[in-house]
Design a protein around this motif. Sequence first.
Motif, PDB file in Angstrom:
ATOM      1  N   THR A 144      30.473  47.213  40.518  1.00  0.00           N
ATOM      2  CA  THR A 144      30.768  46.616  39.162  1.00  0.00           C
ATOM      3  C   THR A 144      31.959  45.899  39.167  1.00  0.00           C
ATOM      4  N   ALA A 145      32.883  45.771  40.234  1.00  0.00           N
ATOM      5  CA  ALA A 145      34.098  45.234  40.184  1.00  0.00           C
ATOM      6  C   ALA A 145      34.013  43.666  39.871  1.00  0.00           C
ATOM      7  N   MET A 146      33.255  42.952  40.091  1.00  0.00           N
ATOM      8  CA  MET A 146      33.001  41.449  39.833  1.00  0.00           C
ATOM      9  C   MET A 146      32.735  41.424  38.354  1.00  0.00           C
ATOM     10  N   TYR A 147      31.717  42.150  37.808  1.00  0.00           N
ATOM     11  CA  TYR A 147      31.642  42.355  36.373  1.00  0.00           C
ATOM     12  C   TYR A 147      32.637  42.703  35.491  1.00  0.00           C
ATOM     13  N   ALA A 148      33.394  43.829  36.099  1.00  0.00           N
ATOM     14  CA  ALA A 148      34.605  44.208  35.244  1.00  0.00           C
ATOM     15  C   ALA A 148      35.620  43.010  35.354  1.00  0.00           C
ATOM     16  N   ARG A 149      35.980  42.449  36.205  1.00  0.00           N
ATOM     17  CA  ARG A 149      37.038  41.195  36.250  1.00  0.00           C
ATOM     18  C   ARG A 149      36.341  40.264  35.301  1.00  0.00           C
ATOM     19  N   ARG A 150      35.302  39.833  35.217  1.00  0.00           N
ATOM     20  CA  ARG A 150      34.816  39.048  34.425  1.00  0.00           C
ATOM     21  C   ARG A 150      35.095  39.249  33.000  1.00  0.00           C
ATOM     22  N   ALA A 151      34.706  40.349  32.680  1.00  0.00           N
ATOM     23  CA  ALA A 151      34.705  40.896  31.174  1.00  0.00           C
ATOM     24  C   ALA A 151      36.064  40.897  30.766  1.00  0.00           C
ATOM     25  N   MET A 152      37.011  41.491  31.681  1.00  0.00           N
ATOM     26  CA  MET A 152      38.551  41.413  31.196  1.00  0.00           C
ATOM     27  C   MET A 152      39.079  39.998  31.025  1.00  0.00           C
ATOM     28  N   GLU A 153      38.773  39.243  32.038  1.00  0.00           N
ATOM     29  CA  GLU A 153      39.387  37.731  32.006  1.00  0.00           C
ATOM     30  C   GLU A 153      38.787  37.047  30.719  1.00  0.00           C
ATOM     31  N   ALA A 154      37.527  37.247  30.407  1.00  0.00           N
ATOM     32  CA  ALA A 154      36.842  36.745  29.118  1.00  0.00           C
ATOM     33  C   ALA A 154      37.720  37.240  27.935  1.00  0.00           C
ATOM     34  N   MET A 155      37.851  38.520  27.823  1.00  0.00           N
ATOM     35  CA  MET A 155      38.523  39.106  26.750  1.00  0.00           C
ATOM     36  C   MET A 155      39.940  38.656  26.541  1.00  0.00           C
ATOM     37  N   ARG A 156      40.726  38.391  27.868  1.00  0.00           N
ATOM     38  CA  ARG A 156      41.885  38.324  27.561  1.00  0.00           C
ATOM     39  C   ARG A 156      42.263  36.699  27.153  1.00  0.00           C
ATOM     40  N   SER A 157      41.208  36.018  27.759  1.00  0.00           N
ATOM     41  CA  SER A 157      41.212  34.516  26.995  1.00  0.00           C
ATOM     42  C   SER A 157      40.747  34.113  26.090  1.00  0.00           C
ATOM     43  N   GLY A 158      39.949  35.049  25.355  1.00  0.00           N
ATOM     44  CA  GLY A 158      39.363  34.852  23.955  1.00  0.00           C
ATOM     45  C   GLY A 158      37.905  34.007  24.552  1.00  0.00           C
ATOM     46  N   LYS A 159      37.501  34.000  25.246  1.00  0.00           N
ATOM     47  CA  LYS A 159      36.310  33.219  25.330  1.00  0.00           C
ATOM     48  C   LYS A 159      35.001  33.595  24.601  1.00  0.00           C
ATOM     49  N   PRO A 160      34.236  32.721  24.200  1.00  0.00           N
ATOM     50  CA  PRO A 160      33.116  32.936  23.127  1.00  0.00           C
ATOM     51  C   PRO A 160      32.130  34.157  23.844  1.00  0.00           C
ATOM     52  N   GLN A 161      31.987  34.203  25.086  1.00  0.00           N
ATOM     53  CA  GLN A 161      30.975  34.889  25.764  1.00  0.00           C
ATOM     54  C   GLN A 161      31.767  36.324  26.098  1.00  0.00           C
ATOM     55  N   ALA A 162      32.752  36.558  25.611  1.00  0.00           N
ATOM     56  CA  ALA A 162      33.425  37.894  25.910  1.00  0.00           C
ATOM     57  C   ALA A 162      32.757  39.132  25.665  1.00  0.00           C
ATOM     58  N   LEU A 163      32.236  39.217  24.523  1.00  0.00           N
ATOM     59  CA  LEU A 163      31.434  40.423  24.125  1.00  0.00           C
ATOM     60  C   LEU A 163      30.448  40.445  25.063  1.00  0.00           C
ATOM     61  N   GLY A 164      29.445  39.376  25.290  1.00  0.00           N
ATOM     62  CA  GLY A 164      28.326  39.486  26.260  1.00  0.00           C
ATOM     63  C   GLY A 164      28.873  39.777  27.840  1.00  0.00           C
ATOM     64  N   SER A 165      30.004  39.436  28.172  1.00  0.00           N
ATOM     65  CA  SER A 165      30.217  39.830  29.530  1.00  0.00           C
ATOM     66  C   SER A 165      30.620  41.299  29.440  1.00  0.00           C
TER      67      SER A 165
END
Length: 476
Positions: free
Chosen positions: A181-202
């Motif tokens: 899960t490590a890669m998916y966890a990092r991707r979700a956190m980075e998306a949330m921190r940067s406010g990306k549109p796909q953050a919830l999806g990540s």
Amino acid sequence: MSQTAEDFRPKVFISYSWTSLDHQRWVLDVAKRLTEANVHALLDIWDLQPGADSIHFMERMVNDPSVQKVLILADEKYVAKANDREGGVGTETQIISPELYSQTDAGKFVLVVCERDEKGRPYLPTYYKSKIYIDLSDEGRYAEEFEKLLRWIYDKPAEVRPAFGATPSFLQENSATDLGTAMYARRAMEAMRSGKPQALGSFIEYLDVLARHLERLRITRESGKEFDEQVVESFVSFKPFRDEFLEVLRVVMTHSQDLEMGRVLHRFFEQIYNYNERPYDYIGSYRSTDFDNFRLVCRELFLLTNSLALKLQRLDVVHTLLEQDYYITVADGRQTMYSFGVMAREVESMDHRRRRLSSDRANLIADMLLNRANGSFVTRDDVLQADFVLHLRSRLTGQRHWHPATHVFAGGIHRAFEVFARSSSRAFFAKLAPILGVDDVERLKVFVEQMGQYGQGFNSGDAKLLTGFDELCTRA
């Protein structure tokens, strides 16, 4: 006497070409700025006396171990002379270039760009083209680059490698367990921190991978080994993924106020609940304890999610998780709806373990849950608070009972839990009331008075104390 940092004055030899009077003044200015920064700049204008051998001077400056650094100030004429091995610069080049390619002395030399050609390219000698340089040719960046030069001279880089940490505990505890899960966890956190549109999806993707890969924790009974020991080992091996889940959740709840968050987490718990039961398509014999490690994991993740949400005042998330029933596939393949109390299934193997070890601990599950909270962002008190709130909710609404494993430690709490302390404000209580399942504070007070003690025996807590009974709704 040893030399202190204040005493240290590095010696630096400056190699350059007498291109023009303007260039000599520019070089002299560099030397003066270095001197003002406590650098002993060695310059022919200052250090080469009339009648002295200039070639010998150059060799001595380059080879003298007391000269820590050599600056090569490169303008167009210096580069031409260096490449053609012409004049004093050519002689210096013959001395310097072998040293530059030496593994031991390469760090002693740096080239400083003084000017660029008409296309904006720096003038670099052939022998230096692949190496990093310092650029003083641009007035706009002169101060920044000069600081870089000083840091190089003093061996004080702006960025320093941090201290090495400890080997991750999951590598030491059980290197065979990896939920991927490590890669998916990092991707979700980075998306949330940067406010990306796909953050919830990540975030949904991370939860989906975690839910599916929990299958890797499934236990196969080992002959000659106590099954309760296997359950504990599996639960211990899950610790790094529990911490990862909590960190992802913390970032998500902090950086996103999306009201869909509760629904997303609700769906996640519907998914992972299925590990608590025999898979409906499973053919073969089984024991009810076969799924005890999953029951521990499910309870812990549900309790932690509510603990964190209460701590961060994401009461919308808690309300969704407690208000909406869960669509669950039971063993015979039928689907039905259950309240949140289903997430706290009994773990029979821990009762057996307590008897087998003749343990005097009141509740082994509580011990494991609270010990894992030590040093965590979600503290023991946060977990105790959430367990109490979930218990109150189940009792006040008559839903399936949430048995609070941690109630055995309630006697150690001598103040109101935070959400109830804050509920001295009528405005805050209005937000908490739907979570508890009451319409007004009087309904809660009547129940708390009837409840009396929270827990059993000498470790029980005073329900009035834990709810801040006398202060509830006493101010706006």
